[in-house]
Design a protein around this motif. Structure first.
Motif, PDB file in Angstrom:
ATOM      1  N   HIS A 224      93.271  39.528  19.189  1.00  0.00           N
ATOM      2  CA  HIS A 224      93.824  38.281  18.665  1.00  0.00           C
ATOM      3  C   HIS A 224      92.709  37.359  18.188  1.00  0.00           C
ATOM      4  O   HIS A 224      92.810  36.732  17.124  1.00  0.00           O
ATOM      5  N   LEU A 225      91.629  37.277  18.963  1.00  0.00           N
ATOM      6  CA  LEU A 225      90.496  36.431  18.597  1.00  0.00           C
ATOM      7  C   LEU A 225      89.858  36.911  17.293  1.00  0.00           C
ATOM      8  O   LEU A 225      89.620  36.114  16.375  1.00  0.00           O
ATOM      9  N   ILE A 226      89.620  38.199  17.175  1.00  0.00           N
ATOM     10  CA  ILE A 226      89.006  38.759  15.960  1.00  0.00           C
ATOM     11  C   ILE A 226      89.911  38.524  14.753  1.00  0.00           C
ATOM     12  O   ILE A 226      89.459  38.071  13.700  1.00  0.00           O
ATOM     13  N   PHE A 227      91.202  38.830  14.911  1.00  0.00           N
ATOM     14  CA  PHE A 227      92.145  38.626  13.813  1.00  0.00           C
ATOM     15  C   PHE A 227      92.166  37.163  13.378  1.00  0.00           C
ATOM     16  O   PHE A 227      92.122  36.860  12.179  1.00  0.00           O
ATOM     17  N   SER A 228      92.226  36.249  14.342  1.00  0.00           N
ATOM     18  CA  SER A 228      92.300  34.821  14.025  1.00  0.00           C
ATOM     19  C   SER A 228      91.055  34.334  13.301  1.00  0.00           C
ATOM     20  O   SER A 228      91.146  33.561  12.347  1.00  0.00           O
ATOM     21  N   LEU A 229      89.907  34.768  13.765  1.00  0.00           N
ATOM     22  CA  LEU A 229      88.661  34.340  13.123  1.00  0.00           C
ATOM     23  C   LEU A 229      88.528  34.899  11.708  1.00  0.00           C
ATOM     24  O   LEU A 229      88.156  34.176  10.776  1.00  0.00           O
ATOM     25  N   VAL A 230      88.848  36.175  11.541  1.00  0.00           N
ATOM     26  CA  VAL A 230      88.759  36.782  10.207  1.00  0.00           C
ATOM     27  C   VAL A 230      89.765  36.132   9.256  1.00  0.00           C
ATOM     28  O   VAL A 230      89.418  35.755   8.130  1.00  0.00           O
ATOM     29  N   ALA A 231      91.002  35.971   9.717  1.00  0.00           N
ATOM     30  CA  ALA A 231      92.032  35.363   8.863  1.00  0.00           C
ATOM     31  C   ALA A 231      91.706  33.905   8.556  1.00  0.00           C
ATOM     32  O   ALA A 231      91.887  33.448   7.421  1.00  0.00           O
ATOM     33  N   GLY A 232      91.228  33.175   9.543  1.00  0.00           N
ATOM     34  CA  GLY A 232      90.857  31.775   9.318  1.00  0.00           C
ATOM     35  C   GLY A 232      89.740  31.647   8.299  1.00  0.00           C
ATOM     36  O   GLY A 232      89.802  30.803   7.400  1.00  0.00           O
ATOM     37  N   CYS A 233      88.717  32.506   8.415  1.00  0.00           N
ATOM     38  CA  CYS A 233      87.610  32.486   7.444  1.00  0.00           C
ATOM     39  C   CYS A 233      88.096  32.870   6.054  1.00  0.00           C
ATOM     40  O   CYS A 233      87.704  32.262   5.055  1.00  0.00           O
ATOM     41  N   PHE A 234      88.971  33.871   5.988  1.00  0.00           N
ATOM     42  CA  PHE A 234      89.503  34.315   4.698  1.00  0.00           C
ATOM     43  C   PHE A 234      90.254  33.172   4.002  1.00  0.00           C
ATOM     44  O   PHE A 234      90.008  32.884   2.820  1.00  0.00           O
ATOM     45  N   PHE A 235      91.163  32.522   4.730  1.00  0.00           N
ATOM     46  CA  PHE A 235      91.940  31.449   4.104  1.00  0.00           C
ATOM     47  C   PHE A 235      91.081  30.243   3.784  1.00  0.00           C
ATOM     48  O   PHE A 235      91.331  29.548   2.803  1.00  0.00           O
ATOM     49  N   LEU A 236      90.048  29.976   4.575  1.00  0.00           N
ATOM     50  CA  LEU A 236      89.134  28.882   4.253  1.00  0.00           C
ATOM     51  C   LEU A 236      88.374  29.182   2.962  1.00  0.00           C
ATOM     52  O   LEU A 236      88.259  28.314   2.084  1.00  0.00           O
ATOM     53  N   LEU A 237      87.887  30.402   2.817  1.00  0.00           N
ATOM     54  CA  LEU A 237      87.191  30.781   1.579  1.00  0.00           C
ATOM     55  C   LEU A 237      88.132  30.733   0.378  1.00  0.00           C
ATOM     56  O   LEU A 237      87.746  30.277  -0.701  1.00  0.00           O
ATOM     57  N   GLN A 238      89.359  31.187   0.575  1.00  0.00           N
ATOM     58  CA  GLN A 238      90.334  31.129  -0.513  1.00  0.00           C
ATOM     59  C   GLN A 238      90.643  29.680  -0.888  1.00  0.00           C
ATOM     60  O   GLN A 238      90.787  29.360  -2.063  1.00  0.00           O
ATOM     61  N   TYR A 239      90.738  28.812   0.124  1.00  0.00           N
ATOM     62  CA  TYR A 239      90.989  27.407  -0.180  1.00  0.00           C
ATOM     63  C   TYR A 239      89.821  26.802  -0.947  1.00  0.00           C
ATOM     64  O   TYR A 239      90.029  26.080  -1.923  1.00  0.00           O
ATOM     65  N   LEU A 240      88.605  27.102  -0.533  1.00  0.00           N
ATOM     66  CA  LEU A 240      87.434  26.573  -1.232  1.00  0.00           C
ATOM     67  C   LEU A 240      87.357  27.094  -2.662  1.00  0.00           C
ATOM     68  O   LEU A 240      86.878  26.404  -3.553  1.00  0.00           O
ATOM     69  N   ARG A 241      87.855  28.308  -2.879  1.00  0.00           N
ATOM     70  CA  ARG A 241      87.803  28.911  -4.206  1.00  0.00           C
ATOM     71  C   ARG A 241      88.944  28.429  -5.102  1.00  0.00           C
ATOM     72  O   ARG A 241      88.732  28.074  -6.257  1.00  0.00           O
ATOM     73  N   LEU A 242      90.177  28.399  -4.564  1.00  0.00           N
ATOM     74  CA  LEU A 242      91.354  28.118  -5.393  1.00  0.00           C
ATOM     75  C   LEU A 242      91.956  26.722  -5.190  1.00  0.00           C
ATOM     76  O   LEU A 242      92.772  26.280  -6.000  1.00  0.00           O
ATOM     77  N   ARG A 243      91.619  26.070  -4.092  1.00  0.00           N
ATOM     78  CA  ARG A 243      92.117  24.725  -3.775  1.00  0.00           C
ATOM     79  C   ARG A 243      93.640  24.655  -3.698  1.00  0.00           C
ATOM     80  O   ARG A 243      94.260  23.695  -4.165  1.00  0.00           O
ATOM     81  N   ARG A 244      94.255  25.632  -3.058  1.00  0.00           N
ATOM     82  CA  ARG A 244      95.699  25.609  -2.850  1.00  0.00           C
ATOM     83  C   ARG A 244      95.963  25.080  -1.442  1.00  0.00           C
ATOM     84  O   ARG A 244      95.451  25.621  -0.459  1.00  0.00           O
ATOM     85  N   PRO A 245      96.765  24.029  -1.297  1.00  0.00           N
ATOM     86  CA  PRO A 245      96.958  23.384   0.010  1.00  0.00           C
ATOM     87  C   PRO A 245      97.502  24.316   1.096  1.00  0.00           C
ATOM     88  O   PRO A 245      97.147  24.181   2.262  1.00  0.00           O
ATOM     89  N   TYR A 246      98.366  25.263   0.741  1.00  0.00           N
ATOM     90  CA  TYR A 246      98.922  26.134   1.764  1.00  0.00           C
ATOM     91  C   TYR A 246      97.838  26.986   2.420  1.00  0.00           C
ATOM     92  O   TYR A 246      97.963  27.359   3.593  1.00  0.00           O
TER      93      TYR A 246
END
Length: 115
Positions: free
Chosen positions: A13-35
């Motif tokens: 759960h910890l690994i999944f959460s960290l990887v997914a959190g980093c992925f969505f943060l990078l996607q937000y920084l790249r695309l700037r989509r609020p969701y």
């Protein structure tokens, strides 16, 4: 918390959460989509159900009793539901806005700038 409540081990759960959190943060920084920012918060927030175990480890028995109780568990569930519903609504609104502005092609993908 037993396995029937949450089917992943803490380490998975910890690994999944960290990887997914980093992925969505990078996607937000790249695309700037609020969701994506909401999901950056929602996925790692699911780790809050383990606070009781942490408090036990730290010797804080009063806090451990609170964080291992059903009210805490249901509060985290409600928080996750609100965050995921918010991410869904923001995603739909962003898609409608992009279509209205003509920024998407027929497949719903962002148009490439011809630079």
């Amino acid at each position: 918390m037993d396995v029937t409540t949450f089917p992943l081990s803490f380490s998975c759960h910890l690994i999944f959460s960290l990887v997914a959190g980093c992925f969505f943060l990078l996607q937000y920084l790249r695309l700037r989509r609020p969701y994506q920012l909401v999901l950056t918060i929602a996925i790692p927030a699911s780790l809050l159900i383990y606070l009781g175990r942490l408090m036990e480890h730290l010797g804080q028995t009063g806090a451990a009793d609170f964080f291992n109780g059903k009210p805490w568990f249901h509060t985290i569930g409600a928080l996750e539901a609100v965050l995921l519903l918010g991410a869904l609504v923001l995603s739909i609104l962003a898609k409608v806005r992009r279509k209205k502005d003509g920024q998407d092609d027929a497949d719903g993908q962002p148009k490439e700038d011809a630079a």
